[in-house]
Design an enzyme around this catalytic site. Sequence first.
Site, PDB file in Angstrom:
ATOM      1  N   ILE A  21       0.825  -1.199   0.000  1.00 49.40           N
ATOM      2  CA  ILE A  21       0.000   0.000   0.000  1.00 49.40           C
ATOM      3  C   ILE A  21       0.861   1.252   0.000  1.00 49.40           C
ATOM      4  CG2 ILE A  21      -1.677   1.330   1.341  1.00 49.40           C
ATOM      5  CD1 ILE A  21      -2.799  -1.332   2.357  1.00 49.40           C
ATOM      6  N   ASP A  40      11.157   3.419   5.478  1.00 53.30           N
ATOM      7  CA  ASP A  40      10.910   1.989   5.677  1.00 53.30           C
ATOM      8  C   ASP A  40      12.086   1.400   6.441  1.00 53.30           C
ATOM      9  OD1 ASP A  40       8.800  -0.037   4.021  1.00 53.30           O
ATOM     10  OD2 ASP A  40      10.525  -1.002   4.972  1.00 53.30           O
ATOM     11  N   ASP A  61      12.389   3.252  11.436  1.00 53.20           N
ATOM     12  CA  ASP A  61      11.732   2.293  12.332  1.00 53.20           C
ATOM     13  C   ASP A  61      10.675   3.088  13.072  1.00 53.20           C
ATOM     14  OD1 ASP A  61      10.871   0.589  14.292  1.00 53.20           O
ATOM     15  OD2 ASP A  61      12.858   0.139  15.107  1.00 53.20           O
ATOM     16  N   VAL A  62       9.409   2.935  12.684  1.00 48.61           N
ATOM     17  CA  VAL A  62       8.358   3.782  13.244  1.00 48.61           C
ATOM     18  C   VAL A  62       8.194   3.589  14.743  1.00 48.61           C
ATOM     19  CG1 VAL A  62       7.080   3.915  11.074  1.00 48.61           C
ATOM     20  CG2 VAL A  62       6.512   2.109  12.727  1.00 48.61           C
ATOM     21  N   ASN A  88       1.488   4.779   7.390  1.00 46.44           N
ATOM     22  CA  ASN A  88       0.994   3.594   6.678  1.00 46.44           C
ATOM     23  C   ASN A  88       1.600   2.294   7.188  1.00 46.44           C
ATOM     24  OD1 ASN A  88       0.049   1.964   4.184  1.00 46.44           O
ATOM     25  ND2 ASN A  88       2.291   1.835   4.076  1.00 46.44           N
ATOM     26  N   SER A 140      -7.538   0.328   9.331  1.00 45.43           N
ATOM     27  CA  SER A 140      -8.118  -0.898   8.776  1.00 45.43           C
ATOM     28  C   SER A 140      -9.597  -0.940   9.093  1.00 45.43           C
ATOM     29  CB  SER A 140      -7.422  -2.121   9.390  1.00 45.43           C
ATOM     30  OG  SER A 140      -8.117  -3.317   9.108  1.00 45.43           O
ATOM     31  N   TYR A 153      -4.277  -7.177  16.297  1.00 41.59           N
ATOM     32  CA  TYR A 153      -4.238  -6.263  15.145  1.00 41.59           C
ATOM     33  C   TYR A 153      -5.433  -5.315  15.187  1.00 41.59           C
ATOM     34  CZ  TYR A 153      -4.253  -4.736  10.247  1.00 41.59           C
ATOM     35  OH  TYR A 153      -4.260  -3.972   9.090  1.00 41.59           O
ATOM     36  N   LYS A 157      -5.544  -1.141  15.538  1.00 46.78           N
ATOM     37  CA  LYS A 157      -6.190  -0.277  14.554  1.00 46.78           C
ATOM     38  C   LYS A 157      -7.343   0.510  15.161  1.00 46.78           C
ATOM     39  CE  LYS A 157      -3.470  -1.325  11.154  1.00 46.78           C
ATOM     40  NZ  LYS A 157      -2.566  -0.309  10.576  1.00 46.78           N
ATOM     41  N   VAL A 186      -6.619  -6.186   1.770  1.00 47.03           N
ATOM     42  CA  VAL A 186      -5.889  -5.719   0.595  1.00 47.03           C
ATOM     43  C   VAL A 186      -4.886  -6.796   0.176  1.00 47.03           C
ATOM     44  CG1 VAL A 186      -4.490  -3.851  -0.376  1.00 47.03           C
ATOM     45  CG2 VAL A 186      -6.115  -3.364   1.475  1.00 47.03           C
TER      46      VAL A 186
END
Length: 287
Positions: A21, A40, A61-62, A88, A140, A153, A157, A186
Amino acid sequence: MSRSREVTGKVIAVTGGARGIGRAIAERLTAAGARVAIGDRDLEAAQETAAELGVRAYSLDVADRDSFDDYLGAVRRDLGPIDVLINNAGIMWVGSFEEEPDSAARAQLEVNLLGVINGVKAAAPAMREAGRGHLIAVASAASILPIPGEATYAATKAGVLGYFRAVRAEMRGKGVDTSVIMPAVVDTALATGTGTGVVRLLRPDDVARAVVEVVVRPRFEITVPGFIGSATRWVSLLPQRLKDRAFVAMVPDQVAQVRAGARAGYETATFTTSRARQRSRRAASAE
């Protein structure tokens, strides 16, 4: 009424931009004339994508606030003030909540939720000072739907949606827009082997299109496809017994549907890296 905005020339940072995405978002925004910087944790893959799309690539690294600050600092240095941040990056473990490794739960919380919080904290102050900007999260449909097999997960979200609702309230009147994009399943590595329920399997470009549309005309909550939002609101008005039946009909049971072994490659690669990162952080904090 929503304001229509020009994309050309905007500096836009996209996390998790090497593949899936994130890559599709970067490609669409670049085609629309934006100046895109992808971040990324797989820098080599990000650099390959950047070379193909004509965008900038950075290591990110978020889950590490310092890494996020460094990423946005580099983007500002190279391209100028950031107009839009698109959070994202995300990871997902699928299976019964009882069988989920603790390390996988922790990794999802760090990347999917803390990663978004880190991004907002790193980007929002400069946007608020400038009186303009746009914070976007790719969450999501699991933010608003009960999906068996995606408990942690879904929690991350839903947390993103709740966090953005609060941030939106705090930023009201400051000139900074907020948006949460909530797609169904997705066709990416993250969703390998999972079911789609009553909704067709989306392509990354379906989400990318929605993101570009919201950059042009900001809105807050967007589901992809759009009918998920209205259907969920309608179902929520039903008594619990009927609500449960409706969600069983609408939502895929990933515990039952996930194909045995289909996700082994993705989850081994994703969560082995995450465990190594967690051990590194614990060691650093002990020094």
